[in-house]
Design a protein around this motif. Structure first.
Motif: not given
Length: 103
Positions: A37-39, A45-58
């Motif tokens: 199932h590697l491919r 894994m690579l398609k979901g590049r959602v980066v959370a807001n910096k303020a929220i992570t802090e």
């Protein structure tokens, strides 16, 4: 005894199944072979590049932080501004004349 033999022959061999299909050993092997199932996993894994807001992570990190000293983030040292001199070149020359007695 002959009658019994005839009854057993009529009933037939119970060990065999009527609609049985002989399975191919190769097909069975392919069916049980582990799938790689590697491919698909990498694509997932690579398609979901959602980066959370910096303020929220802090905010979240601050909520999960304990009160002990070891749980506190390292304090960022304030950058020191380069200290310039208050004296001008003329002041240095004047001091030199007064101190060393040169014109």
């Amino acid at each position: 005894a002959a009658r019994r033999r005839r009854v057993v022959g009529a009933l037939g061999n119970k060990a065999t199944v009527k609609g049985r299909v002989v399975k191919s050993a190769i097909e069975e092997y392919h069916k049980r072979k582990p799938v790689n199932h590697l491919r698909t996993n990498l694509q997932y894994m690579l398609k979901g590049r959602v980066v959370a807001n910096k303020a929220i992570t802090e905010q979240v990190l601050a909520q999960n932080r304990g009160r002990k000293a070891k749980d506190q983030p390292p304090k960022k040292a304030a950058k020191k501004k380069p200290e310039g001199t208050v004296f001008t070149e003329e002041d240095f020359r004047k001091f030199e004349r007064e101190y060393f007695g040169r014109p």
